[in-house]
Scaffold this active site. Structure first.
Site, PDB file in Angstrom:
ATOM      1  N   GLU A 112      96.036  48.698  72.283  1.00 20.62           N
ATOM      2  CA  GLU A 112      96.050  47.778  73.458  1.00 20.62           C
ATOM      3  C   GLU A 112      94.649  47.634  74.003  1.00 20.62           C
ATOM      4  OE1 GLU A 112     100.331  48.303  75.448  1.00 20.62           O
ATOM      5  OE2 GLU A 112      98.874  49.879  75.889  1.00 20.62           O
ATOM      6  N   CYS A 168      88.491  47.360  78.973  1.00 25.28           N
ATOM      7  CA  CYS A 168      88.868  48.954  78.542  1.00 25.28           C
ATOM      8  C   CYS A 168      89.461  48.805  77.178  1.00 25.28           C
ATOM      9  CB  CYS A 168      90.005  49.334  79.469  1.00 25.28           C
ATOM     10  SG  CYS A 168      90.551  50.799  79.119  1.00 25.28           S
ATOM     11  N   CYS A 189      96.733  58.936  69.956  1.00 22.96           N
ATOM     12  CA  CYS A 189      95.876  59.877  70.283  1.00 22.96           C
ATOM     13  C   CYS A 189      96.212  61.440  69.836  1.00 22.96           C
ATOM     14  CB  CYS A 189      95.394  59.986  71.678  1.00 22.96           C
ATOM     15  SG  CYS A 189      94.081  61.154  72.294  1.00 22.96           S
ATOM     16  N   CYS A 192      97.292  65.430  75.975  1.00 21.32           N
ATOM     17  CA  CYS A 192      97.312  65.804  77.305  1.00 21.32           C
ATOM     18  C   CYS A 192      98.642  65.331  77.892  1.00 21.32           C
ATOM     19  CB  CYS A 192      96.152  65.005  78.057  1.00 21.32           C
ATOM     20  SG  CYS A 192      94.436  65.186  77.093  1.00 21.32           S
ATOM     21  N   CYS A 237      99.107  61.915  79.970  1.00 17.53           N
ATOM     22  CA  CYS A 237      98.807  60.616  79.665  1.00 17.53           C
ATOM     23  C   CYS A 237      99.951  60.332  78.585  1.00 17.53           C
ATOM     24  CB  CYS A 237      97.471  60.888  78.730  1.00 17.53           C
ATOM     25  SG  CYS A 237      96.660  59.496  77.975  1.00 17.53           S
ATOM     26  N   GLU A 262      90.849  59.197  71.487  1.00 16.92           N
ATOM     27  CA  GLU A 262      89.662  59.873  71.882  1.00 16.92           C
ATOM     28  C   GLU A 262      88.518  59.456  71.058  1.00 16.92           C
ATOM     29  OE1 GLU A 262      88.700  61.941  74.165  1.00 16.92           O
ATOM     30  OE2 GLU A 262      86.747  62.277  72.672  1.00 16.92           O
ATOM     31  N   SER A 322      84.189  57.815  77.231  1.00 18.70           N
ATOM     32  CA  SER A 322      85.027  58.865  78.165  1.00 18.70           C
ATOM     33  C   SER A 322      85.534  59.776  77.110  1.00 18.70           C
ATOM     34  CB  SER A 322      86.267  58.114  78.850  1.00 18.70           C
ATOM     35  OG  SER A 322      86.896  59.015  79.381  1.00 18.70           O
ATOM     36  N   SER A 347      86.553  63.947  80.868  1.00 21.57           N
ATOM     37  CA  SER A 347      87.841  63.886  81.394  1.00 21.57           C
ATOM     38  C   SER A 347      88.191  65.240  81.871  1.00 21.57           C
ATOM     39  CB  SER A 347      89.022  63.202  80.682  1.00 21.57           C
ATOM     40  OG  SER A 347      88.590  61.942  80.580  1.00 21.57           O
ATOM     41  N   HIS A 356      89.544  67.321  84.846  1.00 17.68           N
ATOM     42  CA  HIS A 356      90.900  67.297  85.504  1.00 17.68           C
ATOM     43  C   HIS A 356      91.552  68.615  85.880  1.00 17.68           C
ATOM     44  CE1 HIS A 356      91.379  63.395  83.877  1.00 17.68           C
ATOM     45  NE2 HIS A 356      91.759  63.758  82.782  1.00 17.68           N
ATOM     46  N   CYS A 385      95.096  53.347  83.544  1.00 24.23           N
ATOM     47  CA  CYS A 385      94.448  54.758  82.743  1.00 24.23           C
ATOM     48  C   CYS A 385      95.918  55.526  82.525  1.00 24.23           C
ATOM     49  CB  CYS A 385      93.399  55.333  83.536  1.00 24.23           C
ATOM     50  SG  CYS A 385      92.013  54.852  83.742  1.00 24.23           S
TER      51      CYS A 385
END
Ligand code: SAH
Length: 428
Positions: free
Chosen positions: A136, A149, A156, A160, A163, A217, A250, A273, A275, A396
Protein backbone atom coordinates in the site's frame (compact mmCIF):
# COMPACT_ATOMS: atom_id res chain seq x y z
CA UNK A 1 18.62 1.13 35.29
CA UNK A 2 21.32 3.58 34.28
CA UNK A 3 20.35 6.42 32.00
CA UNK A 4 22.65 5.39 29.19
CA UNK A 5 23.96 1.88 29.80
CA UNK A 6 22.05 -1.32 29.11
CA UNK A 7 19.69 -2.76 31.65
CA UNK A 8 21.05 -5.90 33.34
CA UNK A 9 17.55 -7.17 34.14
CA UNK A 10 16.66 -7.72 30.49
CA UNK A 11 15.22 -10.99 29.31
CA UNK A 12 17.72 -13.27 27.59
CA UNK A 13 17.79 -12.96 23.84
CA UNK A 14 15.68 -15.68 22.32
CA UNK A 15 14.96 -15.00 18.71
CA UNK A 16 14.48 -18.02 16.50
CA UNK A 17 14.66 -17.20 12.81
CA UNK A 18 11.11 -17.94 11.77
CA UNK A 19 11.95 -17.99 8.08
CA UNK A 20 13.19 -21.55 8.53
CA UNK A 21 9.69 -22.54 9.59
CA UNK A 22 8.01 -20.64 6.81
CA UNK A 23 6.99 -22.38 3.63
CA UNK A 24 8.10 -20.36 0.59
CA UNK A 25 5.15 -18.45 -0.82
CA UNK A 26 3.02 -18.98 2.29
CA UNK A 27 1.95 -16.26 4.64
CA UNK A 28 3.22 -16.56 8.17
CA UNK A 29 2.21 -15.15 11.50
CA UNK A 30 5.07 -14.38 13.83
CA UNK A 31 5.01 -15.43 17.46
CA UNK A 32 5.83 -12.70 19.98
CA UNK A 33 9.43 -11.54 19.83
CA UNK A 34 10.22 -13.53 16.70
CA UNK A 35 11.94 -11.71 13.92
CA UNK A 36 11.77 -12.82 10.36
CA UNK A 37 14.98 -11.96 8.62
CA UNK A 38 14.42 -13.74 5.35
CA UNK A 39 11.42 -13.26 3.07
CA UNK A 40 9.18 -16.19 2.11
CA UNK A 41 9.15 -15.14 -1.54
CA UNK A 42 12.31 -14.71 -3.55
CA UNK A 43 11.03 -13.74 -7.00
CA UNK A 44 12.56 -10.69 -8.58
CA UNK A 45 10.51 -8.00 -10.29
CA UNK A 46 11.27 -7.41 -14.00
CA UNK A 47 14.13 -4.97 -14.57
CA UNK A 48 12.93 -1.40 -15.08
CA UNK A 49 14.48 1.91 -16.10
CA UNK A 50 14.25 3.20 -12.52
CA UNK A 51 16.46 0.34 -11.28
CA UNK A 52 19.32 1.64 -13.43
CA UNK A 53 21.62 4.63 -13.11
CA UNK A 54 21.57 7.03 -16.04
CA UNK A 55 24.89 5.57 -17.24
CA UNK A 56 23.43 2.04 -17.11
CA UNK A 57 20.33 3.18 -19.01
CA UNK A 58 22.51 4.71 -21.69
CA UNK A 59 24.55 1.51 -21.96
CA UNK A 60 21.37 -0.57 -22.21
CA UNK A 61 20.02 1.63 -25.01
CA UNK A 62 23.32 1.41 -26.91
CA UNK A 63 23.18 -2.37 -26.52
CA UNK A 64 19.83 -2.26 -28.33
CA UNK A 65 21.61 -0.51 -31.21
CA UNK A 66 20.16 2.93 -30.41
CA UNK A 67 21.88 6.22 -29.64
CA UNK A 68 22.53 6.87 -25.94
CA UNK A 69 20.44 10.05 -25.88
CA UNK A 70 17.29 7.91 -26.11
CA UNK A 71 17.98 6.96 -22.49
CA UNK A 72 17.91 10.64 -21.49
CA UNK A 73 14.62 11.12 -23.32
CA UNK A 74 13.04 8.11 -21.62
CA UNK A 75 14.36 9.25 -18.25
CA UNK A 76 12.83 12.71 -18.67
CA UNK A 77 9.47 11.21 -19.55
CA UNK A 78 9.65 9.03 -16.46
CA UNK A 79 11.06 11.41 -13.82
CA UNK A 80 9.84 14.80 -15.11
CA UNK A 81 6.53 13.94 -16.74
CA UNK A 82 5.63 10.83 -14.73
CA UNK A 83 4.62 8.90 -17.82
CA UNK A 84 5.39 5.48 -19.29
CA UNK A 85 2.71 5.68 -21.98
CA UNK A 86 4.10 5.10 -25.50
CA UNK A 87 1.74 7.81 -26.86
CA UNK A 88 3.45 10.40 -24.67
CA UNK A 89 6.95 9.63 -26.04
CA UNK A 90 6.50 12.13 -28.85
CA UNK A 91 10.23 12.84 -29.27
CA UNK A 92 10.92 9.16 -29.99
CA UNK A 93 10.09 7.62 -33.41
CA UNK A 94 6.77 5.78 -33.31
CA UNK A 95 8.21 2.44 -34.42
CA UNK A 96 10.67 2.39 -31.50
CA UNK A 97 8.25 3.24 -28.71
CA UNK A 98 6.72 -0.18 -28.08
CA UNK A 99 10.13 -1.89 -27.90
CA UNK A 100 11.52 0.73 -25.52
CA UNK A 101 8.44 0.67 -23.30
CA UNK A 102 8.54 -3.11 -23.15
CA UNK A 103 12.22 -3.11 -22.16
CA UNK A 104 12.26 -0.18 -19.74
CA UNK A 105 8.73 0.26 -18.42
CA UNK A 106 7.31 -3.18 -17.60
CA UNK A 107 4.13 -2.70 -15.52
CA UNK A 108 5.14 -3.33 -11.89
CA UNK A 109 2.16 -2.08 -9.89
CA UNK A 110 -1.44 -2.91 -10.62
CA UNK A 111 -4.01 -0.83 -8.74
CA UNK A 112 -6.33 -3.11 -6.74
CA UNK A 113 -8.27 -0.45 -4.86
CA UNK A 114 -8.21 3.17 -3.84
CA UNK A 115 -9.78 4.59 -0.72
CA UNK A 116 -10.14 8.27 0.11
CA UNK A 117 -10.59 10.14 3.37
CA UNK A 118 -10.49 13.78 4.49
CA UNK A 119 -12.56 14.79 1.41
CA UNK A 120 -9.97 13.36 -0.96
CA UNK A 121 -6.94 14.92 0.74
CA UNK A 122 -5.84 11.45 1.92
CA UNK A 123 -5.81 8.57 -0.55
CA UNK A 124 -4.70 5.02 0.16
CA UNK A 125 -3.75 2.85 -2.78
CA UNK A 126 -3.48 -0.93 -2.65
CA UNK A 127 -1.12 -2.37 -5.27
CA UNK A 128 -0.65 -5.89 -6.59
CA UNK A 129 2.91 -6.73 -7.61
CA UNK A 130 3.95 -9.06 -10.43
CA UNK A 131 3.90 -12.13 -8.14
CA UNK A 132 0.62 -11.30 -6.42
CA UNK A 133 2.20 -9.67 -3.34
CA UNK A 134 0.20 -6.70 -2.06
CA UNK A 135 1.52 -3.36 -0.79
CA UNK A 136 0.00 0.00 0.00
CA UNK A 137 0.94 3.64 -0.34
CA UNK A 138 -0.80 6.65 1.18
CA UNK A 139 -0.88 10.11 -0.37
CA UNK A 140 -1.58 13.08 1.89
CA UNK A 141 -2.19 16.59 0.62
CA UNK A 142 -1.51 19.47 2.99
CA UNK A 143 -1.48 23.19 2.28
CA UNK A 144 1.21 23.70 -0.33
CA UNK A 145 2.78 20.25 -0.08
CA UNK A 146 2.02 16.60 -0.69
CA UNK A 147 3.52 13.77 1.34
CA UNK A 148 3.62 10.23 0.01
CA UNK A 149 4.02 7.36 2.46
CA UNK A 150 5.61 4.45 0.60
CA UNK A 151 6.15 0.74 1.21
CA UNK A 152 9.57 -0.85 0.94
CA UNK A 153 8.57 -4.47 1.63
CA UNK A 154 5.49 -6.64 1.26
CA UNK A 155 4.76 -7.30 4.92
CA UNK A 156 7.44 -6.83 7.56
CA UNK A 157 9.57 -9.18 9.64
CA UNK A 158 10.06 -6.88 12.63
CA UNK A 159 6.91 -7.99 14.45
CA UNK A 160 6.13 -4.92 16.55
CA UNK A 161 2.92 -5.96 18.34
CA UNK A 162 1.13 -2.61 17.98
CA UNK A 163 1.59 -2.45 14.19
CA UNK A 164 -0.73 -4.24 11.77
CA UNK A 165 1.99 -4.77 9.14
CA UNK A 166 4.16 -6.36 11.83
CA UNK A 167 1.58 -9.12 12.25
CA UNK A 168 1.88 -10.24 8.62
CA UNK A 169 5.42 -11.49 8.52
CA UNK A 170 7.71 -10.62 5.62
CA UNK A 171 6.60 -11.76 2.19
CA UNK A 172 9.10 -10.07 -0.07
CA UNK A 173 11.53 -7.19 -0.40
CA UNK A 174 10.59 -4.72 -3.10
CA UNK A 175 12.91 -3.78 -5.95
CA UNK A 176 14.03 -0.16 -6.30
CA UNK A 177 11.69 0.34 -9.26
CA UNK A 178 8.72 -1.16 -7.39
CA UNK A 179 9.26 1.50 -4.74
CA UNK A 180 9.93 4.34 -7.20
CA UNK A 181 6.83 3.46 -9.21
CA UNK A 182 4.73 4.36 -6.16
CA UNK A 183 6.20 7.86 -6.41
CA UNK A 184 5.95 8.15 -10.20
CA UNK A 185 2.28 7.11 -10.18
CA UNK A 186 1.48 9.55 -7.38
CA UNK A 187 3.11 12.31 -9.45
CA UNK A 188 0.99 11.27 -12.43
CA UNK A 189 -2.17 11.47 -10.28
CA UNK A 190 -1.24 14.93 -9.06
CA UNK A 191 -0.39 16.15 -12.56
CA UNK A 192 -3.76 14.84 -13.78
CA UNK A 193 -5.56 16.84 -11.08
CA UNK A 194 -6.82 13.73 -9.29
CA UNK A 195 -5.93 15.15 -5.88
CA UNK A 196 -7.86 18.40 -5.92
CA UNK A 197 -6.61 21.40 -3.98
CA UNK A 198 -8.85 23.19 -1.51
CA UNK A 199 -10.56 26.37 -2.62
CA UNK A 200 -8.18 29.26 -3.01
CA UNK A 201 -5.10 27.01 -2.89
CA UNK A 202 -2.70 26.47 -5.72
CA UNK A 203 -2.74 22.84 -6.80
CA UNK A 204 0.39 20.86 -5.93
CA UNK A 205 1.46 18.98 -9.05
CA UNK A 206 4.24 16.79 -7.62
CA UNK A 207 4.94 14.87 -4.46
CA UNK A 208 7.05 17.14 -2.27
CA UNK A 209 7.85 14.81 0.65
CA UNK A 210 8.50 11.09 0.85
CA UNK A 211 8.25 9.07 4.05
CA UNK A 212 9.29 5.42 4.21
CA UNK A 213 6.51 4.77 6.70
CA UNK A 214 4.34 2.40 4.73
CA UNK A 215 4.74 -1.35 4.90
CA UNK A 216 8.13 -2.80 5.69
CA UNK A 217 11.37 -2.00 7.45
CA UNK A 218 13.30 0.03 4.86
CA UNK A 219 16.73 -0.69 6.31
CA UNK A 220 16.07 -4.45 6.19
CA UNK A 221 15.86 -3.98 2.41
CA UNK A 222 18.97 -1.82 2.37
CA UNK A 223 20.37 -1.95 -1.15
CA UNK A 224 17.13 -1.18 -3.09
CA UNK A 225 16.13 1.47 -0.52
CA UNK A 226 19.54 3.18 -0.81
CA UNK A 227 19.12 3.17 -4.59
CA UNK A 228 15.63 4.67 -4.24
CA UNK A 229 16.94 7.47 -2.02
CA UNK A 230 19.69 8.31 -4.50
CA UNK A 231 17.16 8.30 -7.34
CA UNK A 232 14.68 10.49 -5.44
CA UNK A 233 17.45 13.00 -4.77
CA UNK A 234 19.35 13.02 -8.07
CA UNK A 235 18.37 15.80 -10.47
CA UNK A 236 16.61 14.93 -13.73
CA UNK A 237 17.24 13.02 -15.94
CA UNK A 238 18.96 10.76 -13.37
CA UNK A 239 16.11 11.04 -10.83
CA UNK A 240 13.27 13.08 -9.31
CA UNK A 241 15.47 15.90 -7.92
CA UNK A 242 13.99 16.02 -4.40
CA UNK A 243 15.96 17.40 -1.45
CA UNK A 244 17.43 15.10 1.21
CA UNK A 245 15.41 16.94 3.83
CA UNK A 246 12.18 15.99 2.14
CA UNK A 247 12.98 12.23 2.14
CA UNK A 248 12.52 10.49 5.49
CA UNK A 249 13.65 6.94 6.16
CA UNK A 250 11.96 5.55 9.26
CA UNK A 251 13.58 2.57 10.97
CA UNK A 252 13.00 0.29 13.94
CA UNK A 253 16.67 0.86 14.67
CA UNK A 254 18.97 -1.32 12.59
CA UNK A 255 22.10 0.43 13.87
CA UNK A 256 24.60 -1.10 11.41
CA UNK A 257 22.41 -0.03 8.48
CA UNK A 258 22.17 3.51 9.89
CA UNK A 259 25.96 3.60 9.92
CA UNK A 260 25.98 2.38 6.33
CA UNK A 261 23.71 5.30 5.35
CA UNK A 262 26.31 7.63 6.88
CA UNK A 263 29.25 5.96 5.15
CA UNK A 264 27.56 5.90 1.75
CA UNK A 265 26.24 9.45 2.16
CA UNK A 266 22.68 8.45 1.28
CA UNK A 267 20.72 11.71 1.04
CA UNK A 268 17.88 11.30 3.55
CA UNK A 269 16.52 12.40 6.88
CA UNK A 270 16.47 9.75 9.57
CA UNK A 271 13.55 8.82 11.83
CA UNK A 272 13.92 6.21 14.57
CA UNK A 273 10.84 4.40 15.87
CA UNK A 274 11.76 4.31 19.53
CA UNK A 275 8.44 3.94 21.41
CA UNK A 276 10.14 3.29 24.77
CA UNK A 277 13.23 4.73 26.47
CA UNK A 278 13.94 1.62 28.55
CA UNK A 279 15.14 -1.71 27.18
CA UNK A 280 12.76 -3.80 29.28
CA UNK A 281 9.71 -2.29 27.59
CA UNK A 282 11.31 -1.73 24.19
CA UNK A 283 12.34 -5.39 23.96
CA UNK A 284 8.61 -6.16 23.90
CA UNK A 285 7.32 -3.28 21.78
CA UNK A 286 10.10 -3.34 19.18
CA UNK A 287 11.58 -6.87 19.30
CA UNK A 288 14.72 -5.97 17.30
CA UNK A 289 15.74 -4.08 20.46
CA UNK A 290 17.09 -7.37 21.83
CA UNK A 291 19.76 -7.12 19.09
CA UNK A 292 20.30 -3.37 18.97
CA UNK A 293 19.26 -1.78 22.23
CA UNK A 294 18.22 1.77 23.04
CA UNK A 295 21.77 2.90 23.74
CA UNK A 296 23.06 1.39 20.50
CA UNK A 297 20.40 2.90 18.28
CA UNK A 298 20.64 6.31 19.92
CA UNK A 299 24.41 6.23 19.38
CA UNK A 300 23.96 5.45 15.69
CA UNK A 301 21.26 8.14 15.39
CA UNK A 302 23.49 10.73 17.02
CA UNK A 303 26.35 9.79 14.69
CA UNK A 304 23.89 10.32 11.85
CA UNK A 305 23.17 13.85 13.06
CA UNK A 306 26.87 14.62 13.47
CA UNK A 307 27.71 13.37 10.00
CA UNK A 308 24.83 15.05 8.15
CA UNK A 309 23.75 18.01 10.28
CA UNK A 310 20.19 16.84 9.74
CA UNK A 311 18.16 16.57 12.93
CA UNK A 312 16.92 13.06 13.71
CA UNK A 313 13.24 12.40 14.43
CA UNK A 314 12.30 10.07 17.27
CA UNK A 315 8.94 8.41 16.61
CA UNK A 316 6.96 7.51 19.70
CA UNK A 317 3.45 6.00 19.44
CA UNK A 318 1.69 6.88 22.68
CA UNK A 319 -0.05 3.75 23.96
CA UNK A 320 -2.42 4.27 26.86
CA UNK A 321 -0.89 3.20 30.19
CA UNK A 322 1.91 1.34 28.40
CA UNK A 323 4.61 3.83 27.42
CA UNK A 324 3.00 7.22 28.09
CA UNK A 325 3.96 7.89 31.74
CA UNK A 326 5.67 11.15 32.69
CA UNK A 327 8.62 9.19 34.09
CA UNK A 328 9.17 7.60 30.67
CA UNK A 329 9.04 11.03 29.02
CA UNK A 330 11.67 12.18 31.52
CA UNK A 331 13.84 9.11 30.95
CA UNK A 332 13.56 9.65 27.19
CA UNK A 333 14.71 13.27 27.59
CA UNK A 334 17.57 12.23 29.89
CA UNK A 335 18.85 9.60 27.49
CA UNK A 336 18.64 11.89 24.44
CA UNK A 337 20.45 14.67 26.27
CA UNK A 338 23.11 12.28 27.58
CA UNK A 339 23.79 11.27 23.98
CA UNK A 340 24.28 14.74 22.53
CA UNK A 341 22.41 17.55 24.23
CA UNK A 342 19.08 18.92 23.08
CA UNK A 343 19.81 20.19 19.58
CA UNK A 344 20.17 16.97 17.65
CA UNK A 345 16.71 15.45 17.88
CA UNK A 346 13.05 16.16 17.56
CA UNK A 347 10.54 13.85 19.22
CA UNK A 348 7.33 13.07 17.35
CA UNK A 349 4.81 11.50 19.68
CA UNK A 350 1.88 10.08 17.74
CA UNK A 351 -1.39 8.89 19.26
CA UNK A 352 -1.58 5.14 18.70
CA UNK A 353 -3.79 4.21 15.78
CA UNK A 354 -6.06 1.31 16.57
CA UNK A 355 -5.07 -2.00 15.00
CA UNK A 356 -7.45 -4.92 14.54
CA UNK A 357 -7.00 -7.63 17.13
CA UNK A 358 -5.24 -5.34 19.62
CA UNK A 359 -6.87 -3.83 22.67
CA UNK A 360 -4.25 -1.11 23.03
CA UNK A 361 -5.52 2.41 22.45
CA UNK A 362 -4.19 5.94 22.22
CA UNK A 363 -3.28 7.86 25.36
CA UNK A 364 -5.64 10.37 26.90
CA UNK A 365 -5.20 13.86 25.41
CA UNK A 366 -4.19 15.02 28.89
CA UNK A 367 -1.49 12.34 29.15
CA UNK A 368 -0.32 13.16 25.62
CA UNK A 369 0.09 16.82 26.62
CA UNK A 370 1.93 15.89 29.79
CA UNK A 371 4.33 13.72 27.77
CA UNK A 372 5.11 16.56 25.36
CA UNK A 373 5.42 19.12 28.15
CA UNK A 374 7.84 16.91 30.12
CA UNK A 375 10.08 16.67 27.04
CA UNK A 376 9.88 20.40 26.37
CA UNK A 377 10.63 21.27 29.98
CA UNK A 378 13.85 19.29 29.56
CA UNK A 379 14.65 21.30 26.43
CA UNK A 380 13.77 18.63 23.85
CA UNK A 381 11.76 19.69 20.80
CA UNK A 382 8.54 17.74 20.57
CA UNK A 383 5.47 17.97 18.37
CA UNK A 384 2.51 15.64 18.20
CA UNK A 385 2.48 14.11 14.75
CA UNK A 386 -0.59 14.72 12.65
CA UNK A 387 -2.27 11.43 11.93
CA UNK A 388 -4.26 10.88 8.78
CA UNK A 389 -6.37 8.19 7.25
CA UNK A 390 -7.22 6.12 10.31
CA UNK A 391 -10.83 5.73 9.07
CA UNK A 392 -9.53 3.92 5.97
CA UNK A 393 -6.89 1.92 7.86
CA UNK A 394 -4.38 4.10 6.07
CA UNK A 395 -2.67 5.60 9.09
CA UNK A 396 0.68 4.63 10.61
CA UNK A 397 0.74 1.02 11.65
CA UNK A 398 -2.57 0.17 10.02
CA UNK A 399 -1.33 -1.06 6.65
CA UNK A 400 -1.86 -4.79 6.33
CA UNK A 401 -2.89 -6.52 3.17
CA UNK A 402 -3.67 -9.92 4.64
CA UNK A 403 -3.32 -11.14 8.16
CA UNK A 404 -3.24 -14.76 9.10
CA UNK A 405 -3.07 -15.72 12.73
CA UNK A 406 -3.35 -19.18 14.21
CA UNK A 407 -4.95 -19.86 17.61
CA UNK A 408 -1.53 -20.70 19.04
CA UNK A 409 -0.12 -17.42 17.84
CA UNK A 410 -3.10 -15.52 19.22
CA UNK A 411 -2.53 -17.13 22.63
CA UNK A 412 1.18 -16.22 22.48
CA UNK A 413 0.32 -12.69 21.52
CA UNK A 414 -2.15 -12.30 24.38
CA UNK A 415 0.49 -13.62 26.79
CA UNK A 416 2.87 -10.99 25.50
CA UNK A 417 0.30 -8.23 25.99
CA UNK A 418 0.00 -9.30 29.65
CA UNK A 419 3.81 -9.27 29.99
CA UNK A 420 4.11 -5.82 28.43
CA UNK A 421 1.45 -4.45 30.76
CA UNK A 422 3.32 -5.84 33.75
CA UNK A 423 6.58 -4.24 32.60
CA UNK A 424 4.86 -0.97 31.80
CA UNK A 425 3.47 -0.50 35.28
CA UNK A 426 6.10 -2.09 37.55
CA UNK A 427 8.36 0.94 37.70
CA UNK A 428 5.87 3.77 37.88
N1 SAH B 1 9.44 -0.11 9.84
C1 SAH B 1 9.62 1.31 9.87
C2 SAH B 1 8.68 2.09 9.00
C3 SAH B 1 7.20 1.75 8.99
S1 SAH B 1 6.15 2.24 10.29
C4 SAH B 1 9.55 1.81 11.29
O1 SAH B 1 9.09 1.06 12.15
O2 SAH B 1 9.99 2.92 11.56
C5 SAH B 1 6.03 3.96 10.33
C6 SAH B 1 5.79 4.50 11.74
O3 SAH B 1 4.48 4.14 12.25
C7 SAH B 1 6.78 3.94 12.74
O4 SAH B 1 7.23 4.95 13.58
C8 SAH B 1 5.92 2.94 13.50
O5 SAH B 1 6.45 2.61 14.73
C9 SAH B 1 4.61 3.69 13.57
N2 SAH B 1 3.47 2.86 13.95
C10 SAH B 1 3.32 1.53 13.81
N3 SAH B 1 2.13 1.12 14.27
C11 SAH B 1 1.50 2.23 14.73
C12 SAH B 1 0.23 2.45 15.31
N4 SAH B 1 -0.63 1.46 15.50
N5 SAH B 1 -0.09 3.72 15.64
C13 SAH B 1 0.77 4.73 15.42
N6 SAH B 1 1.98 4.59 14.88
C14 SAH B 1 2.35 3.34 14.52
Amino acid sequence: MSATGSDPSRRPVDLPDLSREAVPGEKVALAPGQLQLRPTRRGKAPSHLADLTLAERRAAVVEMGLPAFRANQLSKHYFDHATTDPDDLTDIPKDLRATLVERFFPPLLELVSMQAADHGATQKMLWRLFDGSLVESVLMRYTGRVTLCISSEAGCGMNCPFCATGQMGLTRNLSAAEILEQVRIANAKLAAGEVPAQEGENPVTRVSNIVFMGMGEPLANYRPVATVCKRLNAPSPEGFGMSARSITVSTVGLAPAVRKLIKEEIPVTLAVSLHAPDDALRDELVPINTRFDVDEILSAAHEYFQATGRRVSIEYALIRDINDQAHRAQLLADRLIAKGGTGWVHVNPIPLNPVKGSKWTASDPFVERRFVETLRAAGIRATIRDTRGSDIDGACGQLAAEVLESDAHRADREARVARVEAIATQDS
